[in-house]
Design a protein around this motif. Structure first.
Motif, PDB file in Angstrom:
ATOM      1  N   ILE A  16       0.981  -1.206   0.133  1.00  0.00           N
ATOM      2  CA  ILE A  16      -0.093  -0.262   0.033  1.00  0.00           C
ATOM      3  C   ILE A  16       0.856   1.232   0.190  1.00  0.00           C
ATOM      4  O   ILE A  16       1.871   1.171   0.745  1.00  0.00           O
ATOM      5  CB  ILE A  16      -0.889  -0.109   1.203  1.00  0.00           C
ATOM      6  N   LEU A  17       0.456   2.236  -0.639  1.00  0.00           N
ATOM      7  CA  LEU A  17       1.271   3.648  -0.636  1.00  0.00           C
ATOM      8  C   LEU A  17       1.021   4.323   0.669  1.00  0.00           C
ATOM      9  O   LEU A  17      -0.287   4.846   0.680  1.00  0.00           O
ATOM     10  CB  LEU A  17       0.913   4.334  -1.974  1.00  0.00           C
ATOM     11  N   PRO A  18       2.034   4.617   1.339  1.00  0.00           N
ATOM     12  CA  PRO A  18       1.740   5.345   2.517  1.00  0.00           C
ATOM     13  C   PRO A  18       1.188   6.759   2.496  1.00  0.00           C
ATOM     14  O   PRO A  18       2.033   7.537   1.460  1.00  0.00           O
ATOM     15  CB  PRO A  18       3.052   5.395   3.310  1.00  0.00           C
ATOM     16  N   ALA A  19       0.120   7.036   3.047  1.00  0.00           N
ATOM     17  CA  ALA A  19      -0.435   8.399   2.505  1.00  0.00           C
ATOM     18  C   ALA A  19       0.415   9.760   2.638  1.00  0.00           C
ATOM     19  O   ALA A  19       0.309  10.500   1.772  1.00  0.00           O
ATOM     20  CB  ALA A  19      -1.792   8.664   3.230  1.00  0.00           C
ATOM     21  N   VAL A  20       1.212   9.836   3.650  1.00  0.00           N
ATOM     22  CA  VAL A  20       1.936  10.931   4.052  1.00  0.00           C
ATOM     23  C   VAL A  20       3.466  10.924   3.496  1.00  0.00           C
ATOM     24  O   VAL A  20       4.197  11.950   3.830  1.00  0.00           O
ATOM     25  CB  VAL A  20       2.064  11.112   5.524  1.00  0.00           C
ATOM     26  N   VAL A  21       3.803   9.879   2.933  1.00  0.00           N
ATOM     27  CA  VAL A  21       5.288   9.704   2.429  1.00  0.00           C
ATOM     28  C   VAL A  21       5.187  10.802   1.374  1.00  0.00           C
ATOM     29  O   VAL A  21       6.605  11.292   1.232  1.00  0.00           O
ATOM     30  CB  VAL A  21       5.748   8.319   2.067  1.00  0.00           C
ATOM     31  N   ARG A  22       4.631  10.665   0.507  1.00  0.00           N
ATOM     32  CA  ARG A  22       4.473  11.721  -1.037  1.00  0.00           C
ATOM     33  C   ARG A  22       3.190  12.530  -0.600  1.00  0.00           C
ATOM     34  O   ARG A  22       2.483  12.489   0.073  1.00  0.00           O
ATOM     35  CB  ARG A  22       4.237  11.039  -2.154  1.00  0.00           C
ATOM     36  N   THR A  23       3.601  13.858  -1.381  1.00  0.00           N
ATOM     37  CA  THR A  23       2.530  14.659  -1.060  1.00  0.00           C
ATOM     38  C   THR A  23       1.392  14.230  -1.909  1.00  0.00           C
ATOM     39  O   THR A  23       1.339  13.429  -2.798  1.00  0.00           O
ATOM     40  CB  THR A  23       3.080  16.250  -1.903  1.00  0.00           C
TER      41      THR A  23
END
Length: 309
Positions: free
Chosen positions: A57-64
């Motif tokens: 899953i892509l972590p929500a806060v790692v990328r803008t």
């Protein structure tokens, strides 16, 4: 099939080629600090023609939020109609290591999901939230076919969030039929809500061999039970059995318990698990292979046999 976070990145093209046309989906596992989901997904899409690729899953806060939307839109252009993006809270200790741990993971995820969905839909977005800041942002290349945006979440509050802010959920292993039904309930039974399940795969000629291999994995989950365990219809009995008899008690527990937990046992047991998940409402069933690369490569054949049922 899932592509384990520990596998060398270059192996993803071989997995994708072998699965293409036989299985429906390949799920890329992004965990800190292993391999990156978007680049692996791009490689898998580039070497396949029919395979759908999910990011889990892509972590929500790692990328803008804008960059996350750009990554997803780019993948959609590489493989139109073949992308299933998943976004989640991320492990909070990992977020802390990078200095991006939000004050409220729930608020942050809801704002990210909302912002990404709007950007993927082609909107010009201004949001000044607690976590997400967008000022007149619009994607130059929004996807022509907007993919469902899935939330990789576990607990009841997060499931409720997914029901109002996402198009579905990705349920971490062990995701049995009871967990699927519970997720629908907690999400509020929204219309057109996609449920993806992750299941640990272990098929052997005799059940006991499979159970012996998987009992240590199950023991680690029972040491700190999450909803995938807590929603089992025999959860209390299972935990009590483990506390009294240890790992060996798990090896000898009833076969139907193992079948609820995953495609573990014989091929017939695996097919029974898949059928039960589908009956519960699961749309996609992703098999987690062994973390041993050579074993996992052999398990591709198991996944293809299950897909051809």
């Amino acid at each position: 099939m899932c592509f384990d976070r520990t596998f060398p990145a270059a192996q993803v093209t071989d997995f994708a080629r072998r699965l293409d046309g036989g299985a429906d989906q390949l799920w890329i596992i992004e965990d800190c600090f292993y391999t990156a989901g978007a680049s692996l997904a791009a490689a898998a899409l580039a070497v396949s023609d029919r395979l759908t690729v999910g990011t889990g899953i892509l972590p929500a806060v790692v990328r803008t939020t804008a960059v996350t939307a750009m990554e997803i839109a780019t993948l959609c252009d590489l493989g139109p109609g073949r992308v299933l993006p998943g976004i989640g809270h991320g492990v909070q200790s990992w977020m802390g290591q990078m200095g991006v741990r939000p004050a409220s993971p729930l608020t942050a995820l809801e704002e990210v999901l909302t912002g990404v969905r709007r950007l993927l839909a082609g909107e010009r977005v201004t949001m000044h939230g607690s976590h997400v800041y967008l000022d007149d942002v619009q994607l130059y290349h929004p996807p022509q076919e907007v993919p469902p945006l899935l939330a990789g979440v576990r607990g009841p509050k997060s499931m409720a969030l997914a029901g109002r802010a996402a198009d579905g959920v990705v349920l971490a292993e062990p995701a049995g039929p009871a967990y699927v039904r519970w997720a629908f309930e907690q999400a509020g039974h929204p219309e057109r809500f996609r449920v993806v399940t992750f299941s640990m795969l272990c098929i052997e000629r005799d059940r006991r061999t499979a159970y012996t291999q998987m009992a240590p994995w199950l023991a680690t989950l029972l040491d700190d039970p999450k909803p995938g365990i807590q929603t089992l219809p025999f959860s209390d009995e299972l935990i009590a059995r483990y506390r009294e008899h240890g790992v060996e008690g798990l090896v000898t527990m009833p076969p139907e318990w193992w079948t609820e937990l995953g495609p573990i046992g014989t091929l017939d047991d695996a097919l029974e698990h898949v059928a039960a998940l589908e009956a519960a409402g699961a749309d996609s069933i992703a098999m987690f292979p062994s973390s041993n690369l050579e074993t996992a490569r052999k398990q591709i054949d198991d996944v293809l046999r299950i897909a051809a049922r």
